[in-house]
Design a protein around this motif. Sequence first.
Motif, PDB file in Angstrom:
ATOM      1  N   ALA A 177       7.239  -9.336  72.669  1.00 22.98           N
ATOM      2  CA  ALA A 177       7.836 -10.307  73.218  1.00 22.98           C
ATOM      3  C   ALA A 177       5.864 -10.612  74.008  1.00 22.98           C
ATOM      4  CB  ALA A 177       8.732 -10.177  74.090  1.00 22.98           C
ATOM      5  N   GLU A 178       5.532 -10.012  74.829  1.00 24.26           N
ATOM      6  CA  GLU A 178       4.628 -10.707  75.420  1.00 24.26           C
ATOM      7  C   GLU A 178       3.899 -11.145  74.481  1.00 24.26           C
ATOM      8  OE1 GLU A 178       4.066  -7.472  78.430  1.00 24.26           O
ATOM      9  OE2 GLU A 178       3.464  -9.014  79.323  1.00 24.26           O
ATOM     10  N   GLU A 179       2.893 -10.566  73.421  1.00 27.33           N
ATOM     11  CA  GLU A 179       2.433 -10.628  72.464  1.00 27.33           C
ATOM     12  C   GLU A 179       2.714 -11.629  71.906  1.00 27.33           C
ATOM     13  OE1 GLU A 179       0.733  -7.781  69.639  1.00 27.33           O
ATOM     14  OE2 GLU A 179      -0.910  -8.605  68.984  1.00 27.33           O
ATOM     15  N   MET A 180       3.534 -12.275  71.426  1.00 26.41           N
ATOM     16  CA  MET A 180       3.808 -13.669  71.001  1.00 26.41           C
ATOM     17  C   MET A 180       3.455 -14.747  71.756  1.00 26.41           C
ATOM     18  SD  MET A 180       7.273 -14.536  68.754  1.00 26.41           S
ATOM     19  CE  MET A 180       7.844 -15.950  69.194  1.00 26.41           C
ATOM     20  N   LEU A 181       4.426 -14.474  72.899  1.00 30.54           N
ATOM     21  CA  LEU A 181       4.251 -15.352  74.016  1.00 30.54           C
ATOM     22  C   LEU A 181       2.861 -15.789  74.464  1.00 30.54           C
ATOM     23  CD1 LEU A 181       7.440 -14.806  76.355  1.00 30.54           C
ATOM     24  CD2 LEU A 181       7.556 -16.547  74.312  1.00 30.54           C
ATOM     25  N   GLN A 182       1.754 -15.222  74.015  1.00 32.70           N
ATOM     26  CA  GLN A 182       0.257 -15.230  75.444  1.00 32.70           C
ATOM     27  C   GLN A 182      -0.132 -15.887  73.819  1.00 32.70           C
ATOM     28  OE1 GLN A 182      -0.400 -12.085  76.979  1.00 32.70           O
ATOM     29  NE2 GLN A 182       0.986 -12.221  79.130  1.00 32.70           N
ATOM     30  N   ASN A 183      -0.327 -14.921  72.754  1.00 35.55           N
ATOM     31  CA  ASN A 183      -1.595 -15.638  71.922  1.00 35.55           C
ATOM     32  C   ASN A 183      -1.119 -16.219  70.954  1.00 35.55           C
ATOM     33  OD1 ASN A 183      -2.034 -12.968  73.446  1.00 35.55           O
ATOM     34  ND2 ASN A 183      -2.129 -11.439  72.382  1.00 35.55           N
ATOM     35  N   ASN A 184       0.017 -16.244  70.871  1.00 38.82           N
ATOM     36  CA  ASN A 184       0.506 -17.582  69.878  1.00 38.82           C
ATOM     37  C   ASN A 184       0.029 -16.646  68.221  1.00 38.82           C
ATOM     38  OD1 ASN A 184       1.849 -19.093  71.206  1.00 38.82           O
ATOM     39  ND2 ASN A 184       0.338 -20.245  71.076  1.00 38.82           N
ATOM     40  N   VAL A 185      -0.342 -15.488  68.157  1.00 34.66           N
ATOM     41  CA  VAL A 185      -0.771 -14.600  66.989  1.00 34.66           C
ATOM     42  C   VAL A 185       0.116 -15.278  65.784  1.00 34.66           C
ATOM     43  CG1 VAL A 185      -1.193 -12.207  65.753  1.00 34.66           C
ATOM     44  CG2 VAL A 185      -0.935 -12.334  67.982  1.00 34.66           C
ATOM     45  N   ILE A 186       1.532 -15.750  66.681  1.00 36.67           N
ATOM     46  CA  ILE A 186       2.402 -15.847  65.458  1.00 36.67           C
ATOM     47  C   ILE A 186       3.560 -17.044  66.040  1.00 36.67           C
ATOM     48  CG2 ILE A 186       3.656 -13.979  63.489  1.00 36.67           C
ATOM     49  CD1 ILE A 186       5.397 -13.470  65.168  1.00 36.67           C
ATOM     50  N   PHE A 221      11.781  -9.108  85.311  1.00 35.44           N
ATOM     51  CA  PHE A 221      10.772 -10.046  84.140  1.00 35.44           C
ATOM     52  C   PHE A 221      11.635 -10.319  83.021  1.00 35.44           C
ATOM     53  CE2 PHE A 221       7.785  -7.943  80.499  1.00 35.44           C
ATOM     54  CZ  PHE A 221       6.702  -8.906  80.664  1.00 35.44           C
ATOM     55  N   TRP A 222      12.040  -9.241  82.385  1.00 38.20           N
ATOM     56  CA  TRP A 222      13.099  -9.798  80.555  1.00 38.20           C
ATOM     57  C   TRP A 222      13.418 -11.112  81.102  1.00 38.20           C
ATOM     58  CZ3 TRP A 222      10.235  -8.653  77.103  1.00 38.20           C
ATOM     59  CH2 TRP A 222       9.908  -7.225  76.525  1.00 38.20           C
ATOM     60  N   LYS A 223      14.059 -11.812  82.278  1.00 41.22           N
ATOM     61  CA  LYS A 223      15.226 -13.145  81.901  1.00 41.22           C
ATOM     62  C   LYS A 223      13.490 -13.807  82.426  1.00 41.22           C
ATOM     63  CE  LYS A 223      17.837 -15.259  84.527  1.00 41.22           C
ATOM     64  NZ  LYS A 223      18.838 -15.780  86.102  1.00 41.22           N
ATOM     65  N   LYS A 224      12.453 -14.099  82.953  1.00 42.52           N
ATOM     66  CA  LYS A 224      11.690 -15.046  82.697  1.00 42.52           C
ATOM     67  C   LYS A 224      10.963 -15.159  81.616  1.00 42.52           C
ATOM     68  CE  LYS A 224       9.971 -14.272  87.368  1.00 42.52           C
ATOM     69  NZ  LYS A 224       9.240 -13.297  88.228  1.00 42.52           N
ATOM     70  N   GLN A 225      11.059 -13.895  80.594  1.00 45.11           N
ATOM     71  CA  GLN A 225       9.534 -13.606  79.232  1.00 45.11           C
ATOM     72  C   GLN A 225      11.281 -14.728  78.098  1.00 45.11           C
ATOM     73  OE1 GLN A 225       7.350 -12.811  79.845  1.00 45.11           O
ATOM     74  NE2 GLN A 225       7.165 -11.470  78.583  1.00 45.11           N
ATOM     75  N   PHE A 226      12.448 -14.046  78.817  1.00 40.51           N
ATOM     76  CA  PHE A 226      13.381 -15.409  77.042  1.00 40.51           C
ATOM     77  C   PHE A 226      13.233 -16.421  77.644  1.00 40.51           C
ATOM     78  CE2 PHE A 226      18.171 -15.251  76.294  1.00 40.51           C
ATOM     79  CZ  PHE A 226      17.689 -16.125  75.194  1.00 40.51           C
ATOM     80  N   ARG A 227      13.295 -16.794  78.809  1.00 37.73           N
ATOM     81  CA  ARG A 227      13.749 -18.754  79.225  1.00 37.73           C
ATOM     82  C   ARG A 227      11.846 -18.662  78.775  1.00 37.73           C
ATOM     83  NH1 ARG A 227      17.384 -21.014  80.266  1.00 37.73           N
ATOM     84  NH2 ARG A 227      18.926 -19.568  81.122  1.00 37.73           N
ATOM     85  N   LYS A 228      10.812 -18.544  79.267  1.00 37.36           N
ATOM     86  CA  LYS A 228       9.625 -18.641  78.345  1.00 37.36           C
ATOM     87  C   LYS A 228      10.439 -18.029  76.871  1.00 37.36           C
ATOM     88  CE  LYS A 228       5.267 -16.777  78.760  1.00 37.36           C
ATOM     89  NZ  LYS A 228       4.367 -15.852  79.417  1.00 37.36           N
ATOM     90  N   ALA A 229      10.742 -18.079  75.755  1.00 40.22           N
ATOM     91  CA  ALA A 229      10.662 -18.143  74.582  1.00 40.22           C
ATOM     92  C   ALA A 229      11.623 -19.398  74.394  1.00 40.22           C
ATOM     93  CB  ALA A 229      11.332 -16.617  74.392  1.00 40.22           C
ATOM     94  N   ILE A 230      12.699 -19.216  74.721  1.00 41.98           N
ATOM     95  CA  ILE A 230      13.709 -20.652  75.079  1.00 41.98           C
ATOM     96  C   ILE A 230      12.679 -21.767  74.980  1.00 41.98           C
ATOM     97  CG2 ILE A 230      15.560 -19.141  73.863  1.00 41.98           C
ATOM     98  CD1 ILE A 230      16.791 -20.054  77.050  1.00 41.98           C
TER      99      ILE A 230
END
Length: 276
Positions: free
Chosen positions: A11-20, A38-47
């Motif tokens: 999740a983190e790598e994907m959200l930060q680096n846009n590798v995919i 933490f994971w709620k925030k990450q999920f929010r960022k993802a969606i």
Amino acid sequence: MVGIGFRKDFAEEMLQNNVIKPAFIEVAPENWIGIGGFWKKQFRKAIEQYPLYTHGLSLSIGSPDSLDFEFLKKVKNFLAETNAQLYSEHLSYSKCDNAHLYDLLPIPFTHDAVRHVAERIRTVQEVLERKISIEIVSYYSPVNPEMTEIEFINGILAEVNCDLLLDVNNVYVNAFNHNYDAKQFIELLPMDRVSYIHMAGHYQVSEDLVIDTHGEAIIDPVFDLFDFSMRRLKRDVPVLLERDFNIPELDELDKEMTRLNAIKTAALKSLNYVTA
Ligand SMILES: [Fe+2]
């Protein structure tokens, strides 16, 4: 459009680096409902970045027990809050006598089960106020069948107006293990009902047994079956790369997604269908 299962592992790598850059992400609502910190925030960022597709784990559509309406209410809220584009579930059961079995078990291919499952899908759709997409699952031994797998699936689709999630790898795995022709099986499916496709890898245990693990790369015969499916489908639907275990570097997943996109685009182009 090709998406990926959103996993905490990357999740983190994907959200930060846009590798995919998937066209969308997929999650199981059960894994994210009520999550905090933490994971709620990450999920929010993802969606915020990606459209969300969902694939449930514990609805237990084939179970003889009554449906869990409390759970369904939570799912309904989750789908609304996250603006989920689609909700799908497995054509299997994971609960019996109110106990979670922690596995997705095959529903017996019987006339009673066709009626029972169709009725439950109808109820779920009424409660959720949306159509759901039902996934063809892998199974390793049919339980007292009165009909074939294709008759079972088509029987349900004839009784209830839901969509179909075509998991191409599951069809390959079942055809391999039960010795039938995967292409013939796909030819017998009502392709106009397919709203979503899953693609994944599997593990070859022995000469005559493969297991659907989502832990390996997609093999060439499954890519070929995907190409065949797209040519039967004749239209664009979202395609998901499922990778749950043994997760490689993200650029490996990116290569698989690129290949899926290329196959889909070429198949549809050959039919004079231009993808969005
Ligand atoms: Fe799947």
